[in-house]
Scaffold this motif. Structure first.
Motif, short mmCIF file in Angstrom:
data_model
loop_
_atom_site.label_atom_id
_atom_site.label_comp_id
_atom_site.label_asym_id
_atom_site.label_seq_id
_atom_site.Cartn_x
_atom_site.Cartn_y
_atom_site.Cartn_z
N UNK A 17 -51.17 35.08 3.45
CA UNK A 17 -52.06 34.23 2.66
C UNK A 17 -51.54 34.04 1.24
N UNK A 18 -50.85 35.05 0.68
CA UNK A 18 -50.34 34.94 -0.68
C UNK A 18 -49.10 34.06 -0.74
N UNK A 19 -48.21 34.20 0.24
CA UNK A 19 -46.92 33.50 0.20
C UNK A 19 -46.90 32.20 0.98
N UNK A 20 -47.95 31.94 1.80
CA UNK A 20 -47.98 30.76 2.68
C UNK A 20 -46.87 30.80 3.72
N UNK A 21 -46.34 31.96 4.02
CA UNK A 21 -45.36 32.15 5.10
C UNK A 21 -46.13 32.60 6.33
N UNK A 22 -45.83 32.00 7.47
CA UNK A 22 -46.57 32.33 8.68
C UNK A 22 -46.36 33.80 9.07
N UNK A 23 -47.35 34.32 9.79
CA UNK A 23 -47.30 35.73 10.22
C UNK A 23 -46.09 35.98 11.11
N UNK A 24 -45.79 35.04 12.01
CA UNK A 24 -44.64 35.21 12.91
C UNK A 24 -43.34 35.33 12.11
N UNK A 25 -43.16 34.43 11.12
CA UNK A 25 -41.93 34.47 10.33
C UNK A 25 -41.82 35.76 9.51
N UNK A 26 -42.95 36.26 8.99
CA UNK A 26 -42.93 37.54 8.26
C UNK A 26 -42.52 38.69 9.19
N UNK A 27 -43.05 38.68 10.40
CA UNK A 27 -42.69 39.73 11.35
C UNK A 27 -41.21 39.64 11.74
N UNK A 28 -40.69 38.39 11.90
CA UNK A 28 -39.26 38.25 12.21
C UNK A 28 -38.40 38.82 11.10
N UNK A 29 -38.78 38.57 9.84
CA UNK A 29 -38.01 39.11 8.72
C UNK A 29 -38.10 40.62 8.67
N UNK A 30 -39.31 41.18 8.83
CA UNK A 30 -39.49 42.62 8.74
C UNK A 30 -38.75 43.35 9.85
N UNK A 31 -38.75 42.75 11.04
CA UNK A 31 -38.08 43.38 12.18
C UNK A 31 -36.61 42.99 12.27
N UNK A 32 -36.15 42.14 11.30
CA UNK A 32 -34.76 41.67 11.26
C UNK A 32 -34.38 40.96 12.56
N UNK A 33 -35.33 40.20 13.06
CA UNK A 33 -35.12 39.40 14.27
C UNK A 33 -34.66 38.01 13.83
N UNK A 34 -33.41 37.96 13.29
CA UNK A 34 -32.93 36.75 12.62
C UNK A 34 -32.63 35.61 13.59
#
Length: 335
Positions: A17-34
């Protein structure tokens, strides 16, 4: 603090909600699922996280891993890449429509076959072909008037009469329904009534064939409508563009947005990534040079040159424009 720690602490919904980045994309970044992301999106999202959280988050190591991953999986073509989400996730394939049409035609043929009319129709066509061939052969023979003028004498000088050949009776084969056959077996008709019954039987058979063809056409039309309806429903589910992120990749970048409907202008001079809410409107975008990435959830454009670039943007597409097209859409103005 690393991205994964930030998500564990604040929750992925709050970060989204703060960054306007979707939840899926945040999870991909955190899990390094590039492999689920592009290089442009990954680096753009990291810039947004740094801007929103400033000193509270450190994504330096994650940025290096992103760059290393995409260097290792670098595509052979270095040209500008425009990726459509529809092209990745798939869409309506017109080949399915062709198969539906073929299937509908097969159903029509099966209906003819199941009612016992297919063989009769084929036989009737063959009989008509034989009839035309026989008629052509008869027309090519000597006429009756010419035959009367032919005289043949025997060795004694006596005239011999030549018997005229009997013209074969033309027999027409037609499809007769079961009811017509039953009526024919109940009694005898005179020559006139017999001819009328044959014509009525032919009309009955032709109307039956026409009804079967009309039923097959209805099946095809219904199938086409269902296919088109499914295609329209699929197109209505296409995701919309809400935010455009302009990410300068070399130095300071001047860029400006123009609302086509209200003529309102917004211009920026930025070194860092800048999101812009299009609010469902139609916008023109112009950049001072080409070292920039244009990022959205549907399409991403990566450029690297010194030239100005022009774009048309709405909630469904990002389209590159020529300078001439830009001026025409902007009321013949350069800015």
């Amino acid at each position: 603090m690393q991205l994964s720690e930030m998500i564990d602490k604040s929750g992925v919904e709050q970060v989204s909600s703060i960054t306007n980045i979707s939840i899926d994309n945040l999870n991909y970044l955190a899990e390094e699922n590039f492999e689920k992301l592009t290089r442009v999106k990954s680096l753009g999202f990291l810039l947004i996280l740094e801007r929103e959280y400033k000193d509270d988050i450190d994504v330096t190591d994650l940025r290096e891993r992103v760059k290393a991953y995409f260097e290792e999986h670098k595509p052979a073509d270095e040209n500008v890449v425009m990726v459509s989400k529809d092209s990745v996730e798939g869409g309506f394939d017109i080949s399915y429509f062709k198969w539906f049409v073929v299937f509908a035609l097969l159903i029509g043929g099966w209906i003819l076959y199941s009612q016992g009319q297919l063989d009769g129709v084929i036989k009737n066509v063959e009989d008509k072909k034989d009839f035309f061939d026989d008629k052509k052969a008869l027309d090519s023979n000597v006429s009756d008037e010419e035959a009367k003028n032919v005289h043949v004498e025997n060795s004694n000088g006596e005239t011999v009469t030549i018997a005229m050949p009997v013209v074969p009776v033309e027999k027409k084969i037609s499809l007769i329904g079961e009811e017509a056959k039953n009526e024919a077996n109940k009694g005898h008709f005179d020559e006139k009534s017999g001819k009328n019954g044959s014509k009525e039987s032919e009309r009955s058979a032709e109307s039956l064939v026409q009804e079967v063809v009309e039923d097959a056409d209805k099946v095809v039309q219904k199938t086409v409508k269902e296919v088109v309806s499914e295609a329209n429903e699929g197109s209505n589910n296409t995701p919309e563009i809400t935010t455009i992120t302009v990410n300068p990749t070399r130095g300071t970048l001047w860029f400006g947005f123009i609302n086509i409907d209200t003529k309102k202008r917004r211009e920026f001079m930025k070194k860092s990534s800048t999101p812009f809410d299009i609010k469902g409107g139609r916008w023109l975008l112009v950049t001072g040079h080409g070292y920039v990435d244009i990022v959205s959830d549907i399409k991403s454009i990566e450029l690297a040159d010194r030239r100005k670039h022009y774009f048309y943007i709405d909630s469904h597409e990002i389209k590159t424009l020529t300078k001439k097209e830009f001026r025409r859409m902007n009321g013949r103005r350069g800015w």
